[in-house]
Design a protein around this motif. Structure first.
Motif, PDB file in Angstrom:
ATOM      1  N   ARG A 173      33.997  50.452  25.969  1.00 18.14           N
ATOM      2  CA  ARG A 173      32.975  51.139  26.755  1.00 18.14           C
ATOM      3  C   ARG A 173      33.165  50.924  28.248  1.00 18.14           C
ATOM      4  O   ARG A 173      32.808  51.768  29.059  1.00 18.14           O
ATOM      5  N   ILE A 174      33.773  49.787  28.615  1.00 13.10           N
ATOM      6  CA  ILE A 174      33.982  49.508  30.037  1.00 13.10           C
ATOM      7  C   ILE A 174      35.257  50.169  30.536  1.00 13.10           C
ATOM      8  O   ILE A 174      35.307  50.720  31.646  1.00 13.10           O
ATOM      9  N   THR A 175      36.286  50.154  29.707  1.00 15.40           N
ATOM     10  CA  THR A 175      37.605  50.608  30.166  1.00 15.40           C
ATOM     11  C   THR A 175      37.894  52.068  29.869  1.00 15.40           C
ATOM     12  O   THR A 175      38.891  52.603  30.347  1.00 15.40           O
ATOM     13  N   LYS A 176      37.053  52.714  29.060  1.00 20.80           N
ATOM     14  CA  LYS A 176      37.329  54.089  28.665  1.00 20.80           C
ATOM     15  C   LYS A 176      37.431  55.040  29.854  1.00 20.80           C
ATOM     16  O   LYS A 176      38.380  55.841  29.936  1.00 20.80           O
ATOM     17  N   LEU A 180      38.929  43.469  17.849  1.00 23.21           N
ATOM     18  CA  LEU A 180      37.574  43.157  18.312  1.00 23.21           C
ATOM     19  C   LEU A 180      37.501  43.199  19.836  1.00 23.21           C
ATOM     20  O   LEU A 180      36.510  43.685  20.409  1.00 23.21           O
ATOM     21  N   THR A 181      38.537  42.715  20.469  1.00 20.43           N
ATOM     22  CA  THR A 181      38.563  42.750  21.934  1.00 20.43           C
ATOM     23  C   THR A 181      38.602  44.185  22.434  1.00 20.43           C
ATOM     24  O   THR A 181      37.932  44.553  23.404  1.00 20.43           O
ATOM     25  N   TYR A 182      39.402  45.004  21.757  1.00 21.58           N
ATOM     26  CA  TYR A 182      39.481  46.420  22.132  1.00 21.58           C
ATOM     27  C   TYR A 182      38.113  47.105  21.978  1.00 21.58           C
ATOM     28  O   TYR A 182      37.671  47.871  22.841  1.00 21.58           O
ATOM     29  N   TRP A 183      37.464  46.811  20.877  1.00 24.92           N
ATOM     30  CA  TRP A 183      36.144  47.421  20.653  1.00 24.92           C
ATOM     31  C   TRP A 183      35.142  46.972  21.703  1.00 24.92           C
ATOM     32  O   TRP A 183      34.343  47.758  22.201  1.00 24.92           O
ATOM     33  N   TYR A 189      42.319  36.577  25.358  1.00 23.51           N
ATOM     34  CA  TYR A 189      41.989  36.207  23.984  1.00 23.51           C
ATOM     35  C   TYR A 189      43.237  36.051  23.129  1.00 23.51           C
ATOM     36  O   TYR A 189      43.303  35.162  22.267  1.00 23.51           O
ATOM     37  N   SER A 190      44.212  36.903  23.342  1.00 22.63           N
ATOM     38  CA  SER A 190      45.443  36.795  22.548  1.00 22.63           C
ATOM     39  C   SER A 190      46.161  35.484  22.824  1.00 22.63           C
ATOM     40  O   SER A 190      46.635  34.815  21.894  1.00 22.63           O
ATOM     41  N   VAL A 191      46.236  35.106  24.097  1.00 21.98           N
ATOM     42  CA  VAL A 191      46.914  33.846  24.442  1.00 21.98           C
ATOM     43  C   VAL A 191      46.166  32.655  23.873  1.00 21.98           C
ATOM     44  O   VAL A 191      46.768  31.717  23.327  1.00 21.98           O
ATOM     45  N   ILE A 192      44.828  32.680  23.972  1.00 17.42           N
ATOM     46  CA  ILE A 192      44.041  31.553  23.455  1.00 17.42           C
ATOM     47  C   ILE A 192      44.236  31.411  21.952  1.00 17.42           C
ATOM     48  O   ILE A 192      44.508  30.316  21.434  1.00 17.42           O
ATOM     49  N   ILE A 193      44.079  32.524  21.238  1.00 25.52           N
ATOM     50  CA  ILE A 193      44.233  32.457  19.784  1.00 25.52           C
ATOM     51  C   ILE A 193      45.666  32.096  19.402  1.00 25.52           C
ATOM     52  O   ILE A 193      45.898  31.282  18.493  1.00 25.52           O
ATOM     53  N   ALA A 194      46.634  32.695  20.110  1.00 23.54           N
ATOM     54  CA  ALA A 194      48.040  32.389  19.802  1.00 23.54           C
ATOM     55  C   ALA A 194      48.352  30.923  20.057  1.00 23.54           C
ATOM     56  O   ALA A 194      49.073  30.284  19.280  1.00 23.54           O
ATOM     57  N   SER A 217      44.024  45.955  34.393  1.00 20.26           N
ATOM     58  CA  SER A 217      42.836  46.545  33.791  1.00 20.26           C
ATOM     59  C   SER A 217      42.021  45.474  33.082  1.00 20.26           C
ATOM     60  O   SER A 217      42.532  44.411  32.709  1.00 20.26           O
ATOM     61  N   ILE A 218      40.735  45.802  32.913  1.00 17.47           N
ATOM     62  CA  ILE A 218      39.865  44.871  32.201  1.00 17.47           C
ATOM     63  C   ILE A 218      40.360  44.681  30.777  1.00 17.47           C
ATOM     64  O   ILE A 218      40.367  43.571  30.241  1.00 17.47           O
ATOM     65  N   ARG A 219      40.790  45.778  30.157  1.00 11.09           N
ATOM     66  CA  ARG A 219      41.264  45.683  28.776  1.00 11.09           C
ATOM     67  C   ARG A 219      42.475  44.781  28.667  1.00 11.09           C
ATOM     68  O   ARG A 219      42.576  43.950  27.753  1.00 11.09           O
ATOM     69  N   SER A 220      43.425  44.929  29.600  1.00  6.87           N
ATOM     70  CA  SER A 220      44.621  44.085  29.545  1.00  6.87           C
ATOM     71  C   SER A 220      44.278  42.629  29.775  1.00  6.87           C
ATOM     72  O   SER A 220      44.854  41.735  29.151  1.00  6.87           O
ATOM     73  N   VAL A 221      43.310  42.371  30.676  1.00 10.37           N
ATOM     74  CA  VAL A 221      42.897  40.984  30.922  1.00 10.37           C
ATOM     75  C   VAL A 221      42.269  40.391  29.668  1.00 10.37           C
ATOM     76  O   VAL A 221      42.573  39.259  29.262  1.00 10.37           O
ATOM     77  N   LEU A 222      41.372  41.173  29.041  1.00 13.30           N
ATOM     78  CA  LEU A 222      40.745  40.681  27.818  1.00 13.30           C
ATOM     79  C   LEU A 222      41.775  40.486  26.718  1.00 13.30           C
ATOM     80  O   LEU A 222      41.782  39.467  26.013  1.00 13.30           O
ATOM     81  N   PHE A 223      42.644  41.464  26.555  1.00 12.35           N
ATOM     82  CA  PHE A 223      43.691  41.343  25.536  1.00 12.35           C
ATOM     83  C   PHE A 223      44.538  40.095  25.770  1.00 12.35           C
ATOM     84  O   PHE A 223      44.766  39.304  24.860  1.00 12.35           O
TER      85      PHE A 223
END
Length: 605
Positions: free
Chosen positions: A325-328, A318-321, A15-20, A6-12
């Motif tokens: 709108r795209i993944t809902k 923030l990523t979830y927000w 961004y999570s990996v980059i920040i981590a 999913s787009i949400r999982s890709v974004l999560f």
């Protein structure tokens, strides 16, 4: 096949990996830098403490040495001591006794003055080679000693100008005069005592207690000090129970430059630094646990990890927000698919999609049609499986050996000829109940109490034929009465036992025992007949292995297949939780034990 996410999982994930990664790398670099810096600071601090300990000990030993040299270079001490030992002539006008008394008094005053008010030496002893001792300090005795028996005698005699220092020993001289309950460990500094012509006349011993020698050390509570010689002899701490310190000395000798060690008692890592004194030849090792300097770093690391977790959580929110709108619409469809069961496949509820994407609308329509087809197919499959399973159970049940019916009818005929009307009525009633039980198909599953009751009726029918030559015993655990199982699961085993046991010489006895263990029930049928032939046992085991390997039920004959029939029905009903075991008893006869779960469910396992 490409795995789509999913787009949400890709974004999560992105961004999570980059920040981590950023936070982890920053934390790791900071931790390594801080750890190295703190380690160097700790080593410098330990090294400074080690030098301070060494300098303090050198200073204390120098004070003792100063006392010994003041005595050695005092001509008055030499003269008075020679008078005391009788090696110098008496003064004019005094008797020998008066002369010795006067010399003793003057010598005691001189030694007290040489020691001074600070008392750098706890005890001063002068010895001549004849063993005469003059003591000054806590012990002021004039005594005769075994000089050659002293542990330091040979070392002192081998030194012409140098000093000799002993390792800590329990001071037998002071043990009864010191005002303390502790063991009086002391260190002695010794020099040869010479006359005015530089000829050795005796030995000067200057003593100081180990406690006084080390009491002025400025150490933190977490530091430990170990003082030892180049030969590995322990100076401090002294006494029994310091095996761990002696074990550490071996590592200190191997690494005199310092480094990391492990606490012999706790196993925790420790830092140590060693300073060697050229004056005393002693090595002063200061040991400090690593956790004392790493504790602040661990605290900061914990706070940093907590801060990083908060930052990561904020980024995920923030990523979830941003992706909501795209993944809902996709998430809504996913929840619908996940919660749809078999009853909802035929007419799925409409999904409201607000994205306006044509692909999602087409996906919804395709899913609705697929649900209808899937439900129809599953209903057909389940109906077929149910009918197949029921047919297999009925077929297996109908294959039970009817020989007992033939034998019973023959027995009834013989009894009729002998006018045994009452027995015939009872036998026919039992046979009627038994046949009704066997032939009925309205309930293929019965409880164990019912199965045992009809098994007993079978034994009664057989008993009319064999009379007192055949006896039986049925024991049943009350807890097993209502356990559901397949019909005709125990009776065939009893029939088989009767068939083969009656080939032996009577009397014949059949034992039936039903019991439970944990979540399983067991039924054991045992007889006193000849038992299974070895070839027969091997044949049954091979048939069972073939069923297990192929997973298919073999074609069963009406004759001689009762045991396999029971095995297959247990397998169908209980699956891996079934039990089937056949053997010959050591005392003779055969034993067949079957069992299963108290709650049947083999097909679901």
């Amino acid at each position: 096949m490409i795995r789509r996410r999913s787009i949400r999982s890709v974004l999560f994930a992105t961004y999570s990996v980059i920040i981590a990664l950023i936070l982890s790398i920053s934390l790791l670099l900071f931790y390594l830098w801080s750890s190295d810096t703190l380690r160097k600071q700790a080593l410098d601090s330990i090294s400074g403490t080690s030098r301070s300990v060494q300098e303090k000990l050198d200073f204390e030993i120098q004070k003792m040495d100063t006392v010994s040299q003041n005595i050695l270079y005092s001509n008055l001490v030499k003269e008075r001591f020679l008078v005391f030992t009788g090696k110098s002539p008496a003064d004019e006008g005094l008797s020998p006794a008066e002369n010795v008394t006067q010399a003793t008094k003057e010598l005691a005053e001189i030694l007290v003055a040489a020691n001074g008010p600070a008392l750098p030496a706890q005890q001063i002893n002068l010895y001549d080679f004849a063993g005469n001792m003059f003591g000054s300090g806590f012990d002021n005795r004039r005594a005769k000693v075994d000089l050659r028996g002293k542990s330091w005698y040979r070392a002192v005699m081998g030194e012409n100008d140098g000093k000799v220092m002993t390792t800590p020993e329990i001071d037998e001289q002071l043990i009864n005069v010191l005002p303390t309950s502790e063991e009086p460990y002391s260190i002695s500094l010794l020099r040869l005592f010479s006359d005015r012509y530089n000829a050795p006349e005796g030995i000067v011993e200057v003593k100081q207690s180990l406690r006084n020698l080390f009491k002025g050390l400025n150490l933190s509570r977490q530091d430990r000090v170990i003082v030892y010689t180049d030969a590995g002899e322990l100076i401090y701490p002294a006494g029994k129970g310091f095996d761990a310190e002696r074990q550490s000395i071996r590592q200190f000798l191997a690494h005199p430059e310092g480094g990391t060690t492990e606490n012999p008692e706790t196993g925790e890592p420790e830092l140590f630094q060693v300073s060697r004194s050229e004056y005393t030849g002693w090595n002063s090792a200061v040991i400090r646990p690593e956790k004392t300097f790493s504790a602040p770093l661990r605290t900061f690391t914990s706070l940093f990890v907590l801060f990083a977790a908060c930052i990561l959580l904020l980024a995920i929110l923030l990523t979830y927000w941003a992706a909501q709108r795209i993944t809902k619409p996709i998430a809504r469809l996913h929840r619908f698919i996940k919660t749809t069961d078999l009853s909802g496949l035929a007419s799925p509820a409409p999904i409201e999609l607000s994205s306006g994407l044509n692909e999602l609308d087409r996906l919804q329509l395709a899913f609705g049609k697929m649900g209808e087809r899937l439900r129809y197919s599953m209903e057909q499959l389940m109906q077929a499986q149910k009918q197949q399973l029921q047919a297999r159970m009925l077929a297996l049940q109908s294959q039970m050996n009817p020989h007992f019916l033939y034998n019973t009818l023959a027995t009834i005929g013989v009894m009729a000829e002998e006018n045994m009307n009452r027995e015939i009525v009872e036998m026919i009633e039992n046979l009627s109940d038994l046949m009704r039980y066997i032939s009925s198909d309205d309930a293929s599953d019965v409880n164990l109490e019912t199965e045992l009751a009809h098994t007993e009726k079978f034994l009664r029918c057989v008993g009319f034929r064999y009379g007192s030559r055949l006896t039986y015993q049925i024991d049943s655990d009350p807890a097993t009465r209502n356990i559901q199982t397949s019909k005709l699961i125990i009776q065939p085993l009893v029939e088989n036992a009767v068939k083969y046991s009656t080939k032996a010489v009577p009397p014949w006895h059949i034992w039936v025992r039903v019991y439970s263990e944990g979540e399983l029930w067991f039924a054991e049928v045992r007889d006193n007949g000849p038992g299974f032939e070895e070839g027969r046992l091997e044949e049954i085991r091979k048939s069972i292995e073939k069923i297990e390997q192929s997973g298919q039920t073999p074609s069963l004959k009406v004759e001689g297949m009762g045991l396999l029939n029971v095995y297959i029905r247990l397998k169908i009903m209980y699956g891996p939780r079934m039990s089937f075991h056949i053997e010959n008893a050591p005392q003779g006869g055969a034993i067949v034990t079957i069992g299963g779960a108290q709650t049947p469910g083999g097909n679901d396992k």
